[in-house]
Design a protein around this motif. Structure first.
Motif, PDB file in Angstrom:
ATOM      1  N   UNK A 127       0.839  -1.200   0.000  1.00 28.08           N
ATOM      2  CA  UNK A 127       0.000   0.000   0.000  1.00 28.08           C
ATOM      3  C   UNK A 127       0.876   1.253   0.000  1.00 28.08           C
ATOM      4  N   UNK A 128       1.961   1.233   0.772  1.00 30.91           N
ATOM      5  CA  UNK A 128       2.875   2.378   0.825  1.00 30.91           C
ATOM      6  C   UNK A 128       3.522   2.632  -0.530  1.00 30.91           C
ATOM      7  N   UNK A 129       3.933   1.578  -1.226  1.00 26.11           N
ATOM      8  CA  UNK A 129       4.551   1.716  -2.548  1.00 26.11           C
ATOM      9  C   UNK A 129       3.563   2.351  -3.531  1.00 26.11           C
ATOM     10  N   UNK A 130       2.331   1.864  -3.532  1.00 27.35           N
ATOM     11  CA  UNK A 130       1.311   2.412  -4.419  1.00 27.35           C
ATOM     12  C   UNK A 130       1.021   3.869  -4.084  1.00 27.35           C
ATOM     13  N   UNK A 131       0.923   4.158  -2.798  1.00 25.43           N
ATOM     14  CA  UNK A 131       0.560   5.508  -2.343  1.00 25.43           C
ATOM     15  C   UNK A 131       1.675   6.514  -2.635  1.00 25.43           C
ATOM     16  N   UNK A 132       2.906   6.144  -2.314  1.00 31.00           N
ATOM     17  CA  UNK A 132       4.014   7.103  -2.425  1.00 31.00           C
ATOM     18  C   UNK A 132       4.309   7.492  -3.872  1.00 31.00           C
ATOM     19  N   UNK A 133       4.068   6.606  -4.813  1.00 29.08           N
ATOM     20  CA  UNK A 133       4.356   6.914  -6.209  1.00 29.08           C
ATOM     21  C   UNK A 133       3.194   7.499  -6.977  1.00 29.08           C
ATOM     22  N   UNK A 134       1.997   7.431  -6.392  1.00 32.32           N
ATOM     23  CA  UNK A 134       0.792   7.811  -7.142  1.00 32.32           C
ATOM     24  C   UNK A 134       0.721   9.309  -7.431  1.00 32.32           C
ATOM     25  N   UNK A 135       0.626  10.128  -6.401  1.00 27.90           N
ATOM     26  CA  UNK A 135       0.447  11.572  -6.592  1.00 27.90           C
ATOM     27  C   UNK A 135       1.684  12.222  -7.210  1.00 27.90           C
ATOM     28  N   UNK A 136       2.861  11.779  -6.782  1.00 25.79           N
ATOM     29  CA  UNK A 136       4.094  12.397  -7.274  1.00 25.79           C
ATOM     30  C   UNK A 136       4.307  12.124  -8.766  1.00 25.79           C
TER      31      UNK A 136
END
Length: 401
Positions: A270-279
């Protein structure tokens, strides 16, 4: 007449109550040693204005109170620094009484094992597992080939269509990351996964009040649904006994030294998906805008890529050596990242009393929970705008090899 009097009475009563609540909240946090500022409403603080106005909120407070002021954001008393010297001091002295101070809503929704929520040996363990997934060998052998394959397929659907770049880049960032995590299953689970993930993202930047129809509540429900999907995926992989060359395959494989539990594994995904999404999505969108606005840069970028493609067959993927040779492309990426700043601040919380800016004292709100949240705006530096004053030789000279 009686009805009018009642209405006026209710109106004035609400005005008095609102004024009293605002005044009470200001007095509550009016302590010696804190910088000037406003705290807004009890519980809610100034979160609504902060989320709606974004940078404008910070500029308004800066003009009223200076580069260091207090507020109440995302459910926590906050000191905002927009002072370069203070920010530099904080970044240099991170180990001395400061730890990451992410909003409670983000910690709750991303999970208690996510890398932002753990400290000490647990943080080192989770960080090691994350870095193993993006090691140089993994980038060369797995990440780049999969990104190339995905982008060919994804961009082919854009031909001869009017598209919403913002929506398409968000979709691109999410699906690309999901393909890296679960290569074979990404297509089958993406339709159920994507809407839940978007709710999760909205919930992480909200007031941590769990009431129906709030972004926080929807974010918690989305996390529950996503966790269920990922648990089923992990169980299916284990049952099949098949080892695939993707991130999930690496994490499930008992031979890797990190040996994460299912809960740690799911929170890391979940962290991998979240951290790369908006940026990634926002930077990609802004890169398209800047290239559209500056055709000379676009022409030079196209020349570099055409020169690389001429040495390959149409079906050959871009490899790591090709990427290393893209000096002008990297200059464009760096300039886009600088101009389209995605991360507007760094959040820290104090674990002990700390003096900043020659007289202001920042203290933990509660000694046991260490919940005083600090929001530090980045230092804005003035550089030459590559897109506005195009000079390829100057930019490439400063671009890393």
């Amino acid at each position: 007449m009686a009805v009018l009097i009642v209405i006026l009475g209710v109106f004035f009563g609400l005005c008095i109550l609102s004024t009293t609540l605002l005044r009470w909240n200001e007095v509550r946090y009016k302590k010696k040693g804190l910088p000037p500022g406003t705290m807004g409403w009890p519980v809610f603080g100034e979160t609504t204005e902060f989320l709606k106005q974004g940078p404008s909120f910070m500029k308004n407070q800066l003009s009223r109170y200076g580069s260091l002021f207090k507020s109440h954001l995302l459910g926590c008393p906050t000191i905002v620094s927009m002072d370069p010297e203070v920010n530099r001091y904080i970044l240099v002295n991170e180990a001395k009484g400061l730890v990451p101070g992410y909003p409670q809503s983000m910690l709750d929704i991303l999970g208690k094992c996510n890398i932002a929520a753990v400290h000490g040996s647990a943080h080192k363990h989770m960080r090691g597992a994350l870095l193993a997934l993006i090691s140089p060998a993994m980038i060369k052998q797995q990440l780049l080939p999969k990104i190339d394959d995905f982008m060919r397929s994804h961009l082919s659907n854009w031909d001869n269509k009017i598209i919403d770049i913002q929506e398409k880049t968000k979709e691109m960032a999410f699906l690309s990351s999901l393909r890296q995590i679960a290569s074979n299953e990404a297509s089958s689970i993406s339709q159920a996964f994507m809407p839940e993930f978007f709710k999760l993202v909205l919930g992480t930047l909200s007031l941590p009040i769990n009431l129906p129809n709030t972004n926080y509540h929807r974010g918690l429900q989305a996390r529950k649904n996503i966790t269920g999907l990922l648990r089923k995926l992990v169980e299916k992989r284990r049952t099949s006994g098949e080892t695939l060359n993707d991130m999930l395959g690496f994490l499930i494989n008992g031979e890797n030294k990190y040996n994460l539990s299912d809960e740690e594994m799911i929170d890391l995904i979940i962290t991998i998906l979240y951290s790369g999404y908006e940026t990634v999505s926002t930077t990609s969108m802004m890169a398209l805008k800047y290239l559209h606005d500056h055709p000379k840069v676009l022409d030079e970028l196209r020349k570099e890529h055409v020169a690389i493609r001429e040495k390959k067959r149409p079906e050959d993927p871009i490899d790591y050596n090709d990427y290393k040779s893209m000096r002008f492309t990297r200059a464009v990426i760096y300039e886009t990242s600088r101009m389209a700043t995605i991360v507007n601040g760094v959040l820290r919380k104090t674990t002990k009393d700390m003096e900043i800016n020659g007289g202001y004292w920042v203290k933990p709100q509660h000694k046991s929970s260490r919940r005083r949240l600090l929001y530090f705006s980045p230092v804005f530096l003035c550089f030459k705008n590559m897109f506005g004053t195009f000079d390829i030789r100057e930019q490439i000279k400063h671009c890393p090899q």
